[in-house]
Scaffold this motif. Sequence first.
Motif, PDB file in Angstrom:
ATOM      1  N   GLU A  27       0.805  -1.223   0.000  1.00  0.00           N
ATOM      2  CA  GLU A  27       0.000   0.000   0.000  1.00  0.00           C
ATOM      3  C   GLU A  27       0.843   1.281   0.000  1.00  0.00           C
ATOM      4  O   GLU A  27       0.372   2.320  -0.475  1.00  0.00           O
ATOM      5  N   ASN A  28       2.089   1.208   0.495  1.00  0.00           N
ATOM      6  CA  ASN A  28       2.830   2.455   0.730  1.00  0.00           C
ATOM      7  C   ASN A  28       4.210   2.547   0.091  1.00  0.00           C
ATOM      8  O   ASN A  28       4.817   3.624   0.134  1.00  0.00           O
ATOM      9  N   PHE A  29       4.704   1.482  -0.499  1.00  0.00           N
ATOM     10  CA  PHE A  29       6.091   1.540  -0.955  1.00  0.00           C
ATOM     11  C   PHE A  29       6.302   2.479  -2.138  1.00  0.00           C
ATOM     12  O   PHE A  29       7.426   2.867  -2.438  1.00  0.00           O
ATOM     13  N   HIS A  30       5.224   2.863  -2.800  1.00  0.00           N
ATOM     14  CA  HIS A  30       5.337   3.819  -3.902  1.00  0.00           C
ATOM     15  C   HIS A  30       5.914   5.156  -3.424  1.00  0.00           C
ATOM     16  O   HIS A  30       6.525   5.893  -4.206  1.00  0.00           O
ATOM     17  N   ILE A  31       5.740   5.455  -2.145  1.00  0.00           N
ATOM     18  CA  ILE A  31       6.269   6.712  -1.598  1.00  0.00           C
ATOM     19  C   ILE A  31       7.790   6.705  -1.677  1.00  0.00           C
ATOM     20  O   ILE A  31       8.420   7.692  -2.067  1.00  0.00           O
ATOM     21  N   ARG A  32       8.377   5.586  -1.308  1.00  0.00           N
ATOM     22  CA  ARG A  32       9.849   5.463  -1.362  1.00  0.00           C
ATOM     23  C   ARG A  32      10.342   5.402  -2.802  1.00  0.00           C
ATOM     24  O   ARG A  32      11.391   5.980  -3.141  1.00  0.00           O
ATOM     25  N   MET A  33       9.598   4.739  -3.665  1.00  0.00           N
ATOM     26  CA  MET A  33      10.013   4.569  -5.056  1.00  0.00           C
ATOM     27  C   MET A  33      10.044   5.889  -5.815  1.00  0.00           C
ATOM     28  O   MET A  33      10.711   5.992  -6.847  1.00  0.00           O
ATOM     29  N   ALA A  34       9.362   6.884  -5.318  1.00  0.00           N
ATOM     30  CA  ALA A  34       9.377   8.197  -5.965  1.00  0.00           C
ATOM     31  C   ALA A  34      10.694   8.927  -5.743  1.00  0.00           C
ATOM     32  O   ALA A  34      11.012   9.897  -6.445  1.00  0.00           O
ATOM     33  N   ARG A  35      11.493   8.458  -4.784  1.00  0.00           N
ATOM     34  CA  ARG A  35      12.748   9.121  -4.425  1.00  0.00           C
ATOM     35  C   ARG A  35      13.937   8.688  -5.285  1.00  0.00           C
ATOM     36  O   ARG A  35      14.852   9.466  -5.536  1.00  0.00           O
ATOM     37  N   SER A  36      13.965   7.413  -5.692  1.00  0.00           N
ATOM     38  CA  SER A  36      15.077   6.914  -6.506  1.00  0.00           C
ATOM     39  C   SER A  36      14.635   5.640  -7.210  1.00  0.00           C
ATOM     40  O   SER A  36      13.572   5.076  -6.902  1.00  0.00           O
ATOM     41  N   GLU A  37      15.450   5.174  -8.130  1.00  0.00           N
ATOM     42  CA  GLU A  37      15.055   4.054  -8.974  1.00  0.00           C
ATOM     43  C   GLU A  37      15.268   2.708  -8.277  1.00  0.00           C
ATOM     44  O   GLU A  37      16.383   2.382  -7.856  1.00  0.00           O
ATOM     45  N   MET A  38      14.200   1.953  -8.196  1.00  0.00           N
ATOM     46  CA  MET A  38      14.281   0.597  -7.667  1.00  0.00           C
ATOM     47  C   MET A  38      14.238  -0.386  -8.829  1.00  0.00           C
ATOM     48  O   MET A  38      13.415  -0.267  -9.735  1.00  0.00           O
ATOM     49  N   ILE A  39      15.135  -1.369  -8.803  1.00  0.00           N
ATOM     50  CA  ILE A  39      15.155  -2.403  -9.833  1.00  0.00           C
ATOM     51  C   ILE A  39      14.037  -3.407  -9.611  1.00  0.00           C
ATOM     52  O   ILE A  39      13.284  -3.757 -10.524  1.00  0.00           O
ATOM     53  N   ASP A 199      33.949 -21.328  -2.760  1.00  0.00           N
ATOM     54  CA  ASP A 199      33.854 -21.773  -1.374  1.00  0.00           C
ATOM     55  C   ASP A 199      32.439 -22.230  -1.023  1.00  0.00           C
ATOM     56  O   ASP A 199      32.253 -23.216  -0.325  1.00  0.00           O
ATOM     57  N   SER A 200      31.432 -21.497  -1.510  1.00  0.00           N
ATOM     58  CA  SER A 200      30.052 -21.867  -1.197  1.00  0.00           C
ATOM     59  C   SER A 200      29.103 -21.248  -2.215  1.00  0.00           C
ATOM     60  O   SER A 200      29.470 -20.339  -2.970  1.00  0.00           O
ATOM     61  N   GLN A 201      27.867 -21.755  -2.210  1.00  0.00           N
ATOM     62  CA  GLN A 201      26.842 -21.268  -3.132  1.00  0.00           C
ATOM     63  C   GLN A 201      25.486 -21.364  -2.458  1.00  0.00           C
ATOM     64  O   GLN A 201      25.199 -22.333  -1.754  1.00  0.00           O
ATOM     65  N   ARG A 202      24.650 -20.358  -2.679  1.00  0.00           N
ATOM     66  CA  ARG A 202      23.304 -20.362  -2.108  1.00  0.00           C
ATOM     67  C   ARG A 202      22.300 -19.957  -3.179  1.00  0.00           C
ATOM     68  O   ARG A 202      22.520 -18.969  -3.893  1.00  0.00           O
ATOM     69  N   ASN A 203      21.218 -20.716  -3.301  1.00  0.00           N
ATOM     70  CA  ASN A 203      20.178 -20.437  -4.279  1.00  0.00           C
ATOM     71  C   ASN A 203      18.882 -20.065  -3.575  1.00  0.00           C
ATOM     72  O   ASN A 203      18.480 -20.725  -2.619  1.00  0.00           O
ATOM     73  N   VAL A 204      18.233 -19.004  -4.060  1.00  0.00           N
ATOM     74  CA  VAL A 204      16.973 -18.538  -3.488  1.00  0.00           C
ATOM     75  C   VAL A 204      15.973 -18.303  -4.612  1.00  0.00           C
ATOM     76  O   VAL A 204      16.313 -17.690  -5.634  1.00  0.00           O
ATOM     77  N   LEU A 205      14.755 -18.815  -4.434  1.00  0.00           N
ATOM     78  CA  LEU A 205      13.683 -18.562  -5.401  1.00  0.00           C
ATOM     79  C   LEU A 205      12.886 -17.365  -4.919  1.00  0.00           C
ATOM     80  O   LEU A 205      12.437 -17.319  -3.759  1.00  0.00           O
ATOM     81  N   LEU A 206      12.700 -16.366  -5.791  1.00  0.00           N
ATOM     82  CA  LEU A 206      12.082 -15.094  -5.434  1.00  0.00           C
ATOM     83  C   LEU A 206      10.809 -14.853  -6.235  1.00  0.00           C
ATOM     84  O   LEU A 206      10.769 -15.115  -7.440  1.00  0.00           O
ATOM     85  N   ILE A 207       9.807 -14.312  -5.573  1.00  0.00           N
ATOM     86  CA  ILE A 207       8.547 -13.936  -6.225  1.00  0.00           C
ATOM     87  C   ILE A 207       8.435 -12.417  -6.233  1.00  0.00           C
ATOM     88  O   ILE A 207       8.517 -11.780  -5.160  1.00  0.00           O
ATOM     89  N   PRO A 208       8.282 -11.785  -7.409  1.00  0.00           N
ATOM     90  CA  PRO A 208       8.199 -10.323  -7.444  1.00  0.00           C
ATOM     91  C   PRO A 208       6.909  -9.808  -6.798  1.00  0.00           C
ATOM     92  O   PRO A 208       5.849 -10.419  -6.937  1.00  0.00           O
ATOM     93  N   SER A 209       7.022  -8.695  -6.093  1.00  0.00           N
ATOM     94  CA  SER A 209       5.855  -8.064  -5.484  1.00  0.00           C
ATOM     95  C   SER A 209       5.048  -7.339  -6.564  1.00  0.00           C
ATOM     96  O   SER A 209       5.572  -7.022  -7.646  1.00  0.00           O
ATOM     97  N   PRO A 210       3.788  -7.048  -6.298  1.00  0.00           N
ATOM     98  CA  PRO A 210       2.927  -6.407  -7.316  1.00  0.00           C
ATOM     99  C   PRO A 210       3.470  -5.083  -7.841  1.00  0.00           C
ATOM    100  O   PRO A 210       3.251  -4.736  -9.002  1.00  0.00           O
ATOM    101  N   PHE A 211       4.197  -4.342  -7.009  1.00  0.00           N
ATOM    102  CA  PHE A 211       4.708  -3.021  -7.407  1.00  0.00           C
ATOM    103  C   PHE A 211       6.140  -3.079  -7.949  1.00  0.00           C
ATOM    104  O   PHE A 211       6.721  -2.056  -8.288  1.00  0.00           O
ATOM    105  N   SER A 212       6.736  -4.257  -8.028  1.00  0.00           N
ATOM    106  CA  SER A 212       8.129  -4.387  -8.460  1.00  0.00           C
ATOM    107  C   SER A 212       8.285  -4.030  -9.932  1.00  0.00           C
ATOM    108  O   SER A 212       7.547  -4.551 -10.783  1.00  0.00           O
ATOM    109  N   PRO A 213       9.219  -3.156 -10.296  1.00  0.00           N
ATOM    110  CA  PRO A 213       9.455  -2.847 -11.711  1.00  0.00           C
ATOM    111  C   PRO A 213       9.853  -4.085 -12.513  1.00  0.00           C
ATOM    112  O   PRO A 213       9.414  -4.267 -13.646  1.00  0.00           O
ATOM    113  N   PHE A 214      10.724  -4.921 -11.955  1.00  0.00           N
ATOM    114  CA  PHE A 214      11.079  -6.181 -12.610  1.00  0.00           C
ATOM    115  C   PHE A 214      10.107  -7.240 -12.129  1.00  0.00           C
ATOM    116  O   PHE A 214      10.092  -7.617 -10.963  1.00  0.00           O
ATOM    117  N   LYS A 215       9.263  -7.713 -13.048  1.00  0.00           N
ATOM    118  CA  LYS A 215       8.254  -8.714 -12.725  1.00  0.00           C
ATOM    119  C   LYS A 215       8.727 -10.108 -13.144  1.00  0.00           C
ATOM    120  O   LYS A 215       8.064 -11.070 -12.988  1.00  0.00           O
TER     121      LYS A 215
END
Length: 215
Positions: A27-39, A199-215
């Motif tokens: 509901e509110n993250f658009h306020i922060r996104m107006a300040r700088s570019e989020m990937i 030395d090591s490797q870690r894998n994470v599966l990510l789901i984009p949020s509705p407001f994410s520029p990269f979907k």
Amino acid sequence: MTPLLYEFRTYTIKPSMMAEFTKLTNENFHIRMARSEMIGYWTYELGGLNKVLHIWKYDSFTHRSAVRSKLPQDKEWQEKYICKVLPMIEKQDIEVAYLVPWCKLQKPEKEGVYELVSYQFKPGGPAVWGEAFKAAISTHVHNAYAKLVGIFNTEYGLLNQVHVLWWNENADSRAAGRHLAHEDARVVAAVRESVRFLDSQRNVLLIPSPFSPFK
């Protein structure tokens, strides 16, 4: 010319508050996104629980400082989001990274899921492991086992760490591509060379949020 820098912000949310945190953020993250570019902004699906990741792009450290210095003065941001969200956060990690010179950031053309693969290499930097790692990644890309989004080498955080962000249409297509890659002699040979420096490797599966520029 100074390269663009990318800030990785990972928050661990208190389990009992994850649903409330998600609602407030949507509901509110658009306020922060107006300040700088989020990937992009993602929620961990596999490889971690109750975690979110967002990546921000800045022209320089001066640009980042200028943006960050204004946030405490943003009354709307502080009252609608920060004051409410702080009690929900259990842990926060911040890293700054650069895109590796041979990679360009590529925005997927449609929605899907993302995989963040984090490699911890032996000390020495790209001068030691760079070429072998590039060969391993390039082999995956050229055979279209997944779509490469970006490769980031950490500047602040754990050194000799590289984050590789991949896109897939869904988790099943990712699994199918991975299976094919493991049977490809070209991929196997390239990976066998690069893991000598790993030395090591870690894998994470990510789901984009509705407001994410990269979907």
